[in-house]
Design a protein around this motif. Structure first.
Motif, mmCIF file in Angstrom:
data_model
loop_
_atom_site.group_PDB
_atom_site.id
_atom_site.type_symbol
_atom_site.label_atom_id
_atom_site.label_comp_id
_atom_site.label_asym_id
_atom_site.label_seq_id
_atom_site.Cartn_x
_atom_site.Cartn_y
_atom_site.Cartn_z
ATOM 1 N N UNK A 15 0.822 -1.219 0.000
ATOM 2 C CA UNK A 15 0.000 0.000 0.000
ATOM 3 C C UNK A 15 0.849 1.258 0.000
ATOM 4 N N UNK A 16 2.034 1.188 0.602
ATOM 5 C CA UNK A 16 2.906 2.363 0.707
ATOM 6 C C UNK A 16 3.814 2.560 -0.499
ATOM 7 N N UNK A 17 3.869 1.606 -1.423
ATOM 8 C CA UNK A 17 4.828 1.649 -2.528
ATOM 9 C C UNK A 17 4.811 2.973 -3.300
ATOM 10 N N UNK A 18 3.673 3.587 -3.455
ATOM 11 C CA UNK A 18 3.574 4.814 -4.243
ATOM 12 C C UNK A 18 3.350 6.046 -3.376
ATOM 13 N N UNK A 19 3.683 5.937 -2.100
ATOM 14 C CA UNK A 19 3.517 7.054 -1.171
ATOM 15 C C UNK A 19 4.859 7.728 -0.903
ATOM 16 N N UNK A 20 4.838 9.018 -0.780
ATOM 17 C CA UNK A 20 6.019 9.761 -0.348
ATOM 18 C C UNK A 20 5.942 10.087 1.138
ATOM 19 N N UNK A 21 4.723 10.234 1.624
ATOM 20 C CA UNK A 21 4.497 10.580 3.031
ATOM 21 C C UNK A 21 3.393 9.675 3.569
ATOM 22 N N UNK A 22 3.590 9.183 4.783
ATOM 23 C CA UNK A 22 2.559 8.405 5.471
ATOM 24 C C UNK A 22 2.237 9.132 6.769
ATOM 25 N N UNK A 23 0.949 9.271 7.055
ATOM 26 C CA UNK A 23 0.497 9.870 8.306
ATOM 27 C C UNK A 23 -0.233 8.788 9.086
ATOM 28 N N UNK A 24 0.365 8.392 10.199
ATOM 29 C CA UNK A 24 -0.183 7.323 11.028
ATOM 30 C C UNK A 24 -1.009 7.936 12.158
ATOM 31 N N UNK A 25 -2.318 7.819 12.053
ATOM 32 C CA UNK A 25 -3.225 8.282 13.100
ATOM 33 C C UNK A 25 -3.741 7.119 13.938
ATOM 34 N N UNK A 26 -3.338 5.906 13.603
ATOM 35 C CA UNK A 26 -3.844 4.720 14.291
ATOM 36 C C UNK A 26 -3.259 4.626 15.688
ATOM 37 N N UNK A 42 2.027 -1.071 16.654
ATOM 38 C CA UNK A 42 1.382 -0.529 15.449
ATOM 39 C C UNK A 42 2.299 0.467 14.755
ATOM 40 N N UNK A 43 2.834 1.418 15.509
ATOM 41 C CA UNK A 43 3.684 2.444 14.915
ATOM 42 C C UNK A 43 4.952 1.850 14.321
ATOM 43 N N UNK A 44 5.569 0.910 15.019
ATOM 44 C CA UNK A 44 6.794 0.283 14.511
ATOM 45 C C UNK A 44 6.496 -0.502 13.227
ATOM 46 N N UNK A 45 5.387 -1.221 13.181
ATOM 47 C CA UNK A 45 5.013 -1.954 11.963
ATOM 48 C C UNK A 45 4.808 -0.992 10.798
ATOM 49 N N UNK A 46 4.137 0.117 11.054
ATOM 50 C CA UNK A 46 3.918 1.109 10.007
ATOM 51 C C UNK A 46 5.244 1.722 9.569
ATOM 52 N N UNK A 47 6.108 2.045 10.519
ATOM 53 C CA UNK A 47 7.395 2.648 10.163
ATOM 54 C C UNK A 47 8.260 1.676 9.371
ATOM 55 N N UNK A 58 7.509 9.725 7.550
ATOM 56 C CA UNK A 58 6.298 9.244 8.216
ATOM 57 C C UNK A 58 6.025 10.108 9.437
ATOM 58 N N UNK A 59 4.776 10.503 9.590
ATOM 59 C CA UNK A 59 4.323 11.246 10.768
ATOM 60 C C UNK A 59 3.450 10.303 11.587
ATOM 61 N N UNK A 60 3.745 10.215 12.879
ATOM 62 C CA UNK A 60 2.982 9.349 13.779
ATOM 63 C C UNK A 60 2.305 10.208 14.834
ATOM 64 N N UNK A 61 1.014 9.991 15.045
ATOM 65 C CA UNK A 61 0.308 10.705 16.102
ATOM 66 C C UNK A 61 0.753 10.174 17.461
ATOM 67 N N UNK A 106 7.212 12.321 15.451
ATOM 68 C CA UNK A 106 6.094 12.085 16.362
ATOM 69 C C UNK A 106 5.381 13.399 16.574
ATOM 70 N N UNK A 107 4.107 13.423 16.267
ATOM 71 C CA UNK A 107 3.279 14.622 16.433
ATOM 72 C C UNK A 107 2.570 14.533 17.774
ATOM 73 N N UNK A 108 3.000 15.337 18.714
ATOM 74 C CA UNK A 108 2.379 15.350 20.046
ATOM 75 C C UNK A 108 1.121 16.219 19.966
ATOM 76 N N UNK A 109 0.050 15.561 19.580
ATOM 77 C CA UNK A 109 -1.214 16.240 19.302
ATOM 78 C C UNK A 109 -1.959 16.519 20.597
ATOM 79 N N UNK A 110 -2.523 17.734 20.686
ATOM 80 C CA UNK A 110 -3.401 18.072 21.797
ATOM 81 C C UNK A 110 -4.760 17.421 21.569
#
Length: 176
Positions: A15-26, A42-47, A58-61, A106-110
Motif C-alpha cells: 500500500x505504501x509503494x507509491x507514497x512519499x508521506x505516510x500519516x499514522x493516526x492509528x 502498530x507504529x513500529x510496523x507502520x514505520x 512518516x508522521x505518527x500521532x 512524532x506529532x504530540x497532538x493536543x
C-alpha cells in the motif's frame, strides 16, 4: 482494523509503494479493550513498512499526555513525564520509532475538538461536569480543531516535498 497492520505487514508495504508521506493516526486509547502497549507495535510496523516501501517521511500521532503536568506550556524540548499509562505508551512508542528511523516525526497532538473525552462526550441536555482544583481552577487542555489539524498535516507534507528536514518531535495544538 488498525491491528491488521500487525497481521499482514507485507500488505502495508504494498500500500505504501507509491507514497512519499505516510500519516499514522492509528492507535489505542484508554477504554478500548486492547493493551495500550500496542501503540508501539502498530507504529513500529507502520514505520518498518514505510522504510521497506521507500517512503520519504512518516508522521505518527503521539500525544501531549507524555508531558504530564506542570506550569505553563511545554515545548518540544521539555522533559517528558507521562503520568498515565496512555502517556507512557505514547512515550514508549516515540522512543521505539527513534531507534529504527530518522525519517519519522512524532506529532504530540493536543485534544482534537469533538474527538476528545470532554467535547466528544457531550450529551445534549446534560451539563458536563469538570474537575476543579482546591483554588477553583480547572485543568488546562490544549485543543486543535479538525480543520486546523488537517491544514497542519497538509503543510507538513508540503515541507517534506520541499526537502525541509523534519524534526523528531512536534507539538500540535492551536495557539493559546
Amino acid at each position: 482494523r488498525y491491528l491488521d497492520v500487525l497481521k499482514a505487514p507485507e500488505d502495508l508495504i504494498e500500500q505504501f509503494r507509491h507514497c512519499n508521506v505516510v500519516i499514522n493516526m492509528a492507535g489505542i486509547v484508554p477504554g478500548v479493550q486492547v493493551e495500550l502497549g500496542q501503540n508501539t507495535a502498530i507504529a513500529v510496523a507502520i514505520q518498518r513498512a514505510a522504510i521497506a516501501a521507500n517512503v520519504r517521511h512518516t508522521f505518527h500521532f503521539s500525544s501531549q499526555a507524555i508531558y504530564g503536568v506542570g506550569p505553563g506550556a511545554f515545548g518540544e524540548n521539555a522533559r517528558p513525564n507521562p503520568l498515565s499509562s496512555y502517556g507512557r505508551s505514547k512515550f514508549d512508542m516515540e522512543n521505539s520509532l527513534a531507534e529504527i528511523s530518522d525519517n519519522s516525526t512524532s506529532l504530540r497532538v493536543g485534544n482534537v475538538a469533538g474527538a476528545d473525552q470532554l467535547l466528544g462526550g457531550l450529551t445534549p441536555g446534560v451539563t458536563p461536569r469538570l474537575d476543579h482544583f482546591s483554588d477553583g481552577s480547572t485543568p488546562i487542555r490544549n485543543y486543535i480543531g479538525p480543520a486546523s489539524l488537517a491544514a497542519i498535516l497538509v503543510r507538513l507534507t508540503q515541507q517534506v516535498f520541499a526537502g525541509t528536514a523534519m524534526p523528531r518531535v512536534l507539538n500540535v495544538a492551536a495557539p493559546d
